[in-house]
Enzyme design. Structure first.
Site, mmCIF file in Angstrom:
data_model
loop_
_atom_site.group_PDB
_atom_site.id
_atom_site.type_symbol
_atom_site.label_atom_id
_atom_site.label_comp_id
_atom_site.label_asym_id
_atom_site.label_seq_id
_atom_site.Cartn_x
_atom_site.Cartn_y
_atom_site.Cartn_z
ATOM 1 N N ASP A 98 0.852 -1.180 0.000
ATOM 2 C CA ASP A 98 0.000 0.000 0.000
ATOM 3 C C ASP A 98 0.895 1.240 0.000
ATOM 4 O O ASP A 98 1.688 1.434 0.926
ATOM 5 C CB ASP A 98 -0.861 -0.039 1.272
ATOM 6 C CG ASP A 98 -2.132 0.759 1.148
ATOM 7 O OD1 ASP A 98 -2.088 1.834 0.532
ATOM 8 O OD2 ASP A 98 -3.161 0.326 1.690
ATOM 9 N N ASP A 199 -2.819 4.831 -2.394
ATOM 10 C CA ASP A 199 -3.715 5.564 -1.517
ATOM 11 C C ASP A 199 -4.079 6.916 -2.157
ATOM 12 O O ASP A 199 -3.205 7.589 -2.708
ATOM 13 C CB ASP A 199 -2.934 5.810 -0.204
ATOM 14 C CG ASP A 199 -3.804 6.225 0.948
ATOM 15 O OD1 ASP A 199 -4.682 5.453 1.318
ATOM 16 O OD2 ASP A 199 -3.584 7.331 1.484
ATOM 17 N N GLU A 261 -6.785 4.205 -5.517
ATOM 18 C CA GLU A 261 -7.963 4.563 -4.714
ATOM 19 C C GLU A 261 -8.406 5.959 -5.126
ATOM 20 O O GLU A 261 -7.665 6.925 -4.925
ATOM 21 C CB GLU A 261 -7.609 4.556 -3.218
ATOM 22 C CG GLU A 261 -8.806 4.889 -2.336
ATOM 23 C CD GLU A 261 -8.410 5.377 -0.938
ATOM 24 O OE1 GLU A 261 -9.160 5.124 0.001
ATOM 25 O OE2 GLU A 261 -7.359 6.038 -0.801
ATOM 26 N N HIS A 326 -11.156 -1.403 4.329
ATOM 27 C CA HIS A 326 -10.878 -1.017 5.712
ATOM 28 C C HIS A 326 -11.421 0.357 6.085
ATOM 29 O O HIS A 326 -11.253 0.792 7.226
ATOM 30 C CB HIS A 326 -9.358 -1.042 5.939
ATOM 31 C CG HIS A 326 -8.666 -0.008 5.094
ATOM 32 N ND1 HIS A 326 -8.590 -0.085 3.730
ATOM 33 C CD2 HIS A 326 -8.045 1.148 5.426
ATOM 34 C CE1 HIS A 326 -7.942 0.981 3.258
ATOM 35 N NE2 HIS A 326 -7.604 1.743 4.267
ATOM 36 N N ASP A 327 -12.030 1.055 5.130
ATOM 37 C CA ASP A 327 -12.530 2.398 5.407
ATOM 38 C C ASP A 327 -14.051 2.474 5.530
ATOM 39 O O ASP A 327 -14.584 3.506 5.945
ATOM 40 C CB ASP A 327 -12.114 3.360 4.281
ATOM 41 C CG ASP A 327 -10.622 3.652 4.304
ATOM 42 O OD1 ASP A 327 -10.031 3.665 5.398
ATOM 43 O OD2 ASP A 327 -10.049 3.859 3.212
HETATM 44 C C1 GLC Z 1 -7.107 6.389 2.322
HETATM 45 C C2 GLC Z 1 -6.979 5.168 3.203
HETATM 46 C C3 GLC Z 1 -7.426 5.535 4.578
HETATM 47 C C4 GLC Z 1 -6.519 6.625 5.097
HETATM 48 C C5 GLC Z 1 -6.497 7.817 4.152
HETATM 49 C C6 GLC Z 1 -5.360 8.731 4.452
HETATM 50 O O1 GLC Z 1 -8.419 6.765 2.129
HETATM 51 O O2 GLC Z 1 -7.666 4.090 2.648
HETATM 52 O O3 GLC Z 1 -7.437 4.443 5.440
HETATM 53 O O4 GLC Z 1 -6.934 7.027 6.354
HETATM 54 O O5 GLC Z 1 -6.336 7.428 2.811
HETATM 55 O O6 GLC Z 1 -4.152 8.127 4.113
#
Ligand code: GLC
Length: 528
Positions: A98, A199, A261, A326-327
């Protein structure tokens, strides 16, 4: 046909803190993952995406990195990591890291240098601004609450952070930042990593003039951050140039995969934005379309999302699909009120679409959202917005391995409470039960792997009775038909030809059928 792992395989996301604790400190770790690679292999997994395991002060549980080329001691050592890579390779499982490239931790040596003085060589590695008339430079808000600008009295300037103030944003307009990050990619590639999840990749570059974000016309969310249209703090065209350069690097290493993402503004559902990050087959290999994550359990809505997604991508890239991560609240809770019959249907939908499926740890045993009281909340988002937003911990509870105390995750009290249903919902029990969720996932993945039409074929949606989704997957002259009944009524689908029933969520025997009779919320896969 040559099978490409990231295109034709199945990917599994692990949140390492919560998968398996091997050293009994209450937190999952690398050795816990290595010890369970056989489990993943038996499930039929081709690639494992690990949420961040780099050195981090853990203000955002690893999404705040203080050293991109070191493992955080809580997860283990570099030796543990190398063993993981080696053991995964033996089982043909690719490891996906990641990459948190938008921001670092405020304790990263780069940031410590950057903030030390205005003429420090690393000053321009982050986004500093003197402010306007003694006020913040613009109206940008942090996703995790408050303004995106933090005043630093050491040098009397603001720095930008689109998440917590412990996550300062890097300045990707500085070529040195890009170079340093490309070195990070090379470091992991040289260590045997086969893929990267990027990310918040669309946040990388910001408007050069720091213009104010406009507000939405209809405000439905009380959070200022969500009331804005994120026109200037994300999605800048320069991001695509960076991704093109990255793709050249990846291609020079062979079968490497990158997945991005990209969240849309709240309430917006336009697949063209996530699709645009695939470029013309020359940017990311895959990109998430989170519309499925925000959808309800509705045949028409899901079909529309999928059709729009395929149309937006066309031949310029390869689709991927995701229902949980996970979010967000887990799909089984969010969409299905913890109904396991419907969860099997959703599994069929995920694993028979055209494109790469992503399974979130525990999804395969039907793990539901945890009910976590405030005193146990760990997520900064939950701490800040309780009770309006209870944070993301509910989707991060310990993996349920067996019926012993702490669900076999750890011998000591885990960092987050174990779900109450662990004595019924766990891997060990489900391996013994013929009709469990886990056995169903395993059968489904075996079936997917043995039919080119399912893992590589085209998709064509067909007309069907109301609340039934029907599609054909075809590769050369091989065809599969998938029928999903989203209603509580029995439905009949005429296949025109005789087809062979291969798998049903109702555990029906394989047989030749002319008409598929679907029980309430049943899904079936047939071959033609
Ligand atoms: C992304 C991740 C999340 C994190 C955020 C900041 O959305 O998936 O878990 O808190 O970025 O890095």
């Amino acid at each position: 046909m040559k099978k490409i792992w990231w295109k034709h395989g199945v990917i599994y996301q692990i949140y390492p803190r919560s998968f398996k604790d091997s050293n009994n400190d209450g937190i999952g770790d690398i050795n816990g993952i290595t010890d369970n690679l056989d489990y993943l292999q038996d499930l039929g997994i081709d690639g494992v995406w690990l949420s961040p395991i780099y050195r981090s002060p853990m203000y955002d549980f690893g999404y705040d990195v203080s050293d991109y080329c070191a493992i955080d001691p809580v997860f283990g050592t570099m030796r543990d990591f190398k063993r993981l890579i080696k053991e995964a390779e033996k089982r043909n499982i690719a490891i996906i890291m990641d990459m948190v490239f938008n921001h670092t931790s405020h304790l990263h040596p780069w940031f410590l240098e950057s903030r030390s003085s205005k003429d420090n060589p690393k000053r321009d590695w982050y986004i500093w601004h003197p402010g306007i008339n003694k006020k913040v430079p613009n109206n940008w808000m942090a996703a995790f609450g408050g303004r995106a600008w933090e005043w630093d009295s050491l040098t009397n300037e603001y720095y930008l952070h689109l998440f917590t103030r412990q996550q300062p944003d890097l300045n990707w307009r500085n070529p040195r930042v890009k170079r340093a990050m490309f070195d990070v990619l090379r470091f992991w590639l040289d260590n045997g990593v086969k893929g990267f999840r990027f990310d918040v990749i669309n946040l990388l570059v910001k408007d050069r003039q720091f213009r104010n974000n406009p507000y939405k016309l209809r405000l439905t969310n009380p959070r200022r951050h969500d009331q804005q249209l994120h026109k200037y703090d994300r999605n800048q065209p320069e991001t695509h140039d960076i991704l093109k350069e990255m793709r050249v690097l990846f291609d020079s290493y062979g079968d490497i995969m990158s997945v991005g993402e990209v969240y849309l503004d709240e309430g917006v559902r336009d697949p063209h934005l996530p699709a645009s990050f695939l470029g013309d087959n020359d940017e990311l290999h895959l990109n998430f379309n989170f519309s499925t994550i925000f959808a309800s359990f509705d045949c028409h809505e899901l079909k529309t999302i999928l059709v729009d997604w395929y149309n937006a991508i066309g031949n310029r890239g390869w689709p991927c699909h995701v229902f949980s991560n996970h979010d967000q609240s887990r799909a089984i809770t969010r969409m299905l009120k913890n109904d396991t019959v419907k969860a099997k249907l959703l599994a069929v939908l995920l694993l028979t679409q055209k494109g790469t499926p992503f399974i979130y740890y525990g999804e395969e045993i039907g793990m539901v959202d945890g009910k976590i009281p405030y005193k146990y909340i760990q997520d900064p988002l939950g701490k800040k917005y309780w009770p309006f937003h209870k944070g993301r911990d509910k989707a991060r509870t310990p993996m349920q391995w067996n019926a012993t105390k702490y669900a076999g995750f750890s011998a000591v009290k885990p960092w987050l409470p174990v779900n109450q249903d662990y004595q019924r919902t766990n891997v060990t029990i489900q391996l013994q039960e013929e009709q469990s969720m886990l056995q169903f996932y395993r059968q489904l993945i075996v079936l997917r792997k043995s039919h080119e039409a399912l893992y590589a074929g085209d998709i064509e949606f067909m007309s069907a009775p109301g609340e039934v989704m029907l599609y054909r997957r075809s590769y050369k002259n091989k065809q599969c038909i998938v029928a999903l009944n989203f209603s509580s009524k029995v439905k009949e689908v005429n296949c025109n030809n005789t087809c062979k029933l291969l798998l049903s969520t109702y555990n029906k025997q394989n047989s030749d059928v002319h008409t598929i009779t679907l029980q309430p919320f049943e899904a079936v896969i047939c071959s033609l």
